[in-house]
Motif scaffolding. Sequence first.
Motif, PDB file in Angstrom:
ATOM      1  N   ASP A 150      -2.555  -0.138 -10.666  1.00 46.09           N
ATOM      2  CA  ASP A 150      -1.964  -1.434 -10.986  1.00 46.09           C
ATOM      3  C   ASP A 150      -0.560  -1.499 -10.399  1.00 46.09           C
ATOM      4  N   GLU A 151      -0.383  -2.319  -9.377  1.00 47.04           N
ATOM      5  CA  GLU A 151       0.903  -2.482  -8.691  1.00 47.04           C
ATOM      6  C   GLU A 151       1.516  -1.125  -8.330  1.00 47.04           C
ATOM      7  N   PRO A 152       0.787  -0.275  -7.605  1.00 46.14           N
ATOM      8  CA  PRO A 152       1.285   1.075  -7.332  1.00 46.14           C
ATOM      9  C   PRO A 152       2.494   1.125  -6.410  1.00 46.14           C
ATOM     10  N   THR A 153       2.766   0.051  -5.693  1.00 44.90           N
ATOM     11  CA  THR A 153       3.896   0.075  -4.759  1.00 44.90           C
ATOM     12  C   THR A 153       5.117  -0.660  -5.301  1.00 44.90           C
ATOM     13  N   GLY A 154       5.092  -1.009  -6.576  1.00 45.86           N
ATOM     14  CA  GLY A 154       6.172  -1.790  -7.170  1.00 45.86           C
ATOM     15  C   GLY A 154       7.555  -1.200  -6.977  1.00 45.86           C
ATOM     16  N   VAL A 155       7.680   0.117  -6.955  1.00 42.16           N
ATOM     17  CA  VAL A 155       8.995   0.751  -6.802  1.00 42.16           C
ATOM     18  C   VAL A 155       9.086   1.566  -5.518  1.00 42.16           C
ATOM     19  N   LEU A 156       8.166   1.301  -4.581  1.00 46.99           N
ATOM     20  CA  LEU A 156       8.154   2.047  -3.321  1.00 46.99           C
ATOM     21  C   LEU A 156       8.767   1.231  -2.198  1.00 46.99           C
ATOM     22  N   THR A 157       9.367   1.919  -1.236  1.00 48.70           N
ATOM     23  CA  THR A 157       9.824   1.266  -0.013  1.00 48.70           C
ATOM     24  C   THR A 157       8.593   0.946   0.840  1.00 48.70           C
ATOM     25  N   PRO A 158       8.709   0.069   1.834  1.00 51.29           N
ATOM     26  CA  PRO A 158       7.563  -0.194   2.708  1.00 51.29           C
ATOM     27  C   PRO A 158       7.013   1.077   3.367  1.00 51.29           C
TER      28      PRO A 158
ATOM     29  N   HIS B 259       2.633   5.215   3.411  1.00 55.85           N
ATOM     30  CA  HIS B 259       2.172   6.589   3.193  1.00 55.85           C
ATOM     31  C   HIS B 259       1.108   6.628   2.091  1.00 55.85           C
ATOM     32  N   LEU B 260       1.343   5.896   1.016  1.00 64.33           N
ATOM     33  CA  LEU B 260       0.353   5.813  -0.056  1.00 64.33           C
ATOM     34  C   LEU B 260      -0.960   5.245   0.481  1.00 64.33           C
ATOM     35  N   PHE B 261      -0.882   4.226   1.323  1.00 64.32           N
ATOM     36  CA  PHE B 261      -2.098   3.626   1.890  1.00 64.32           C
ATOM     37  C   PHE B 261      -2.879   4.638   2.727  1.00 64.32           C
TER      38      PHE B 261
ATOM     39  N   ARG C 150       0.159  -8.558   1.800  1.00 60.09           N
ATOM     40  CA  ARG C 150       0.226  -7.578   2.889  1.00 60.09           C
ATOM     41  C   ARG C 150      -0.595  -6.350   2.516  1.00 60.09           C
ATOM     42  N   GLU C 151      -0.476  -5.914   1.281  1.00 66.76           N
ATOM     43  CA  GLU C 151      -1.220  -4.742   0.828  1.00 66.76           C
ATOM     44  C   GLU C 151      -2.716  -5.014   0.809  1.00 66.76           C
ATOM     45  N   ILE C 152      -3.080  -6.178   0.321  1.00 62.43           N
ATOM     46  CA  ILE C 152      -4.499  -6.547   0.274  1.00 62.43           C
ATOM     47  C   ILE C 152      -5.096  -6.482   1.675  1.00 62.43           C
ATOM     48  N   MET C 153      -4.426  -7.103   2.623  1.00 61.71           N
ATOM     49  CA  MET C 153      -4.957  -7.181   3.989  1.00 61.71           C
ATOM     50  C   MET C 153      -4.943  -5.807   4.666  1.00 61.71           C
ATOM     51  N   ALA C 154      -3.992  -4.957   4.313  1.00 57.89           N
ATOM     52  CA  ALA C 154      -3.836  -3.670   4.985  1.00 57.89           C
ATOM     53  C   ALA C 154      -4.853  -2.635   4.539  1.00 57.89           C
ATOM     54  N   ILE C 155      -5.285  -2.677   3.290  1.00 57.31           N
ATOM     55  CA  ILE C 155      -6.018  -1.527   2.791  1.00 57.31           C
ATOM     56  C   ILE C 155      -7.379  -1.828   2.175  1.00 57.31           C
ATOM     57  N   THR C 156      -7.645  -3.064   1.775  1.00 55.04           N
ATOM     58  CA  THR C 156      -8.886  -3.321   1.038  1.00 55.04           C
ATOM     59  C   THR C 156     -10.056  -3.669   1.955  1.00 55.04           C
ATOM     60  N   ASP C 157     -11.251  -3.427   1.422  1.00 56.87           N
ATOM     61  CA  ASP C 157     -12.487  -3.851   2.086  1.00 56.87           C
ATOM     62  C   ASP C 157     -12.957  -5.179   1.508  1.00 56.87           C
ATOM     63  N   THR C 158     -12.785  -5.311   0.201  1.00 58.65           N
ATOM     64  CA  THR C 158     -13.187  -6.514  -0.524  1.00 58.65           C
ATOM     65  C   THR C 158     -12.026  -6.937  -1.394  1.00 58.65           C
ATOM     66  N   VAL C 159     -11.830  -8.235  -1.542  1.00 55.72           N
ATOM     67  CA  VAL C 159     -10.754  -8.743  -2.386  1.00 55.72           C
ATOM     68  C   VAL C 159     -11.321  -9.786  -3.338  1.00 55.72           C
ATOM     69  N   SER C 160     -10.957  -9.648  -4.608  1.00 52.05           N
ATOM     70  CA  SER C 160     -11.297 -10.653  -5.609  1.00 52.05           C
ATOM     71  C   SER C 160      -9.994 -11.260  -6.101  1.00 52.05           C
ATOM     72  N   VAL C 161     -10.010 -12.572  -6.318  1.00 46.02           N
ATOM     73  CA  VAL C 161      -8.807 -13.287  -6.719  1.00 46.02           C
ATOM     74  C   VAL C 161      -8.990 -13.815  -8.133  1.00 46.02           C
ATOM     75  N   MET C 162      -8.001 -13.528  -8.985  1.00 43.36           N
ATOM     76  CA  MET C 162      -7.968 -14.082 -10.333  1.00 43.36           C
ATOM     77  C   MET C 162      -6.873 -15.125 -10.411  1.00 43.36           C
ATOM     78  N   ARG C 163      -7.155 -16.174 -11.155  1.00 44.83           N
ATOM     79  CA  ARG C 163      -6.141 -17.194 -11.423  1.00 44.83           C
ATOM     80  C   ARG C 163      -6.287 -17.601 -12.877  1.00 44.83           C
TER      81      ARG C 163
END
Length: 167
Positions: free
Chosen positions: A12-20, A25-27, A48-61
């Motif tokens: 859950d938001e693993p890059t919240g406190v990480l630099t780009p 590196h995490l990716f 950016r993270e979604i597009m960089a690393i995921t295969d499938t994306v689900s959107v919640m609203r």
Amino acid sequence: ALYRGAEILILDEPTGVLTPAEADHLFRILKQLKDQGKTIVLITHKLREIMAITDTVSVMRQGTMVATRMTKETTVGELAELMVGRRVLLRVEKGQSEAGAVKLSVKNLTVKDQRGVTMVDDVSFDVRGGEIVGIAGVAGNGQSELLEAISGIRHAVSGEVMLDGKP
């Protein structure tokens, strides 16, 4: 989790406190885990993270799943629209702005918390009309105390706060 043999990781938001760079590196690590057959669920609002690393994306609203897409078959624009429920301008064209007069001046501000621990230590900055200034940091590092002192909710140990030239 990996040491204990987890096959599914929910982040859950693993890059919240990480630099780009740290996020990249995490990716790379997550891609290696995927190649090892691990399942990874990434919860983030960062497109950016979604597009960089995921295969499938689900959107919640508003707590409801509104769409699921193969990442390679969607765009940042479509995902943003699905997230907010309307078309989103991702790029704003604007001219040069010129900063105005100093509206907020903070000089040598020191603030302590309820325990007497210094949370803000000798901070100084000016904010001019037409500017946006961001205060960033990990929770508990003095941002709340700084804002409380600027707004007059909390008394500073030392320093001054001037709004339009008035204390």
